[in-house]
Design a protein around this motif. Structure first.
Motif, PDB file in Angstrom:
ATOM      1  N   GLU A 250     -31.224  36.873 -23.678  1.00  0.00           N
ATOM      2  CA  GLU A 250     -30.192  37.841 -23.294  1.00  0.00           C
ATOM      3  C   GLU A 250     -28.942  37.125 -22.779  1.00  0.00           C
TER       4      GLU A 250
ATOM      5  N   HIS B  55     -27.090  35.604 -25.528  1.00  0.00           N
ATOM      6  CA  HIS B  55     -26.710  36.577 -26.566  1.00  0.00           C
ATOM      7  C   HIS B  55     -27.384  36.240 -27.902  1.00  0.00           C
ATOM      8  N   LYS B  56     -28.675  35.944 -27.805  1.00  0.00           N
ATOM      9  CA  LYS B  56     -29.468  35.626 -28.984  1.00  0.00           C
ATOM     10  C   LYS B  56     -30.567  36.671 -29.143  1.00  0.00           C
TER      11      LYS B  56
END
Length: 308
Positions: free
Chosen positions: A246, A249-250
């Motif tokens: 998170e 941003h994966k």
């Protein structure tokens, strides 16, 4: 300017701790073997030679230092656990501090305080969801035995009348080493997955909070004995991987890496990734005024991963 002498000063914790000690106005010194890897030591750090296998130690290291921090120890997860490797893991923690204890007895020098690294595997490699405070008895597996012997060696200095603290350290979160670095690559590739069941608890701590604990234990005369050096809120392996994804941003890859894949890869050492502990920071919380910079996982990861 008082001097802090470190064993294992070039490792992950020692490097950051050195920076913080220098910022606070301490002189810092290392016991070194003169290896090539030590050539990049900060020029402000004084170096003294020692050779544990030959029972040799520059006695000026002791005489010129007021404090001692013991971080030396071969990496638990750096190589398969052959009989020789398992003995090396123990000896690197116990014989090193044992040599210092013998030299102190011979010279009569006494440090103002001493802080030794230790580990939460004192309670056992896998204790499930049981809540563990410092009052709990040690486990009976190999890793527990390592820590029991480690702390017994540290207690040799306490027996000399030196105020001694032992920091039973959890999983240290830092991109430069340790557990976080090991699973960061698959997370960055978008295939980060929980290991084993994913339900095993990870009692973690941010590097900076751990180093600040060392300094507090060094300076504060009320600190003595063993402390669980962990953040207030353990998380599961699944929570750690998901939160890391998170923050980066994966995508989070839900399928878990099963035990039967990991056990042949790691052998007996698989317990390091498949086991877990729910460790309470009871003495830190109830007996000290220590304030965490990163008591919660997500802000800790944001701080760490923003630098990677």
């Amino acid at each position: 300017m008082k001097q802090v002498l470190l064993t294992g000063g070039t490792g992950l914790i020692g490097t950051r701790l050195t920076e913080l000690l220098l910022e606070r106005g301490y002189a810092v010194a290392y016991l070194t073997r003169g290896s090539k890897s030590e050539a990049s030591i900060d020029p402000k750090v004084k170096q003294y030679r020692w050779d544990v296998s030959k029972n040799e130690l520059d006695e000026k290291a002791l005489a010129e230092s007021q404090y001692l921090i013991h971080l030396a120890g071969a990496g638990i997860a750096e190589g398969r656990w052959t009989d020789e490797r398992k003995q090396e893991i123990i000896d690197s923690r116990t014989k090193t501090i044992g040599l210092i204890a013998r030299k102190l007895r011979e010279t009569g020098h006494r440090f103002e305080s001493f802080v030794s690294a230790s580990g939460i595997s004192y309670y056992g490699a896998d204790t499930g969801a049981e809540w563990l405070s410092e009052q709990y008895t040690p486990g009976i597996d190999y890793l527990a035995d390592v820590v029991v012997q480690w702390e017994a060696a540290a207690d040799e200095l306490a027996a000399l009348g030196i105020r001694t603290s032992k920091l039973r350290t959890g999983i240290v979160l830092d991109t430069k080493g340790g557990a976080l670095k090991s699973f960061l690559i698959p997370v960055k590739l978008g295939i980060g997955s929980p290991l084993g069941s994913g339900k095993q608890y990870i009692s973690w701590i941010h590097t900076d909070d751990l180093c600040r604990m060392y300094i507090e234990a060094l300076e504060n005369p009320s600190w003595t004995g063993a402390y669980n050096a962990v953040a207030p809120h353990p998380v599961t392996n699944e929570e750690l991987v998901r939160t890391t994804a998170e923050v980066l941003h994966k995508p989070y890859w839900a399928p878990k890496v099963p035990d039967w894949v990991l056990k042949p890869l790691f052998g007996e050492m698989a317990v390091v990734v498949l086991g877990g502990n729910y460790v309470l920071n009871q003495r830190i919380r109830l007996e000290t005024d220590f304030q965490y910079l990163y008591p919660e996982l997500k802000p800790a990861l944001v701080s760490i991963l923003s630098k990677s």
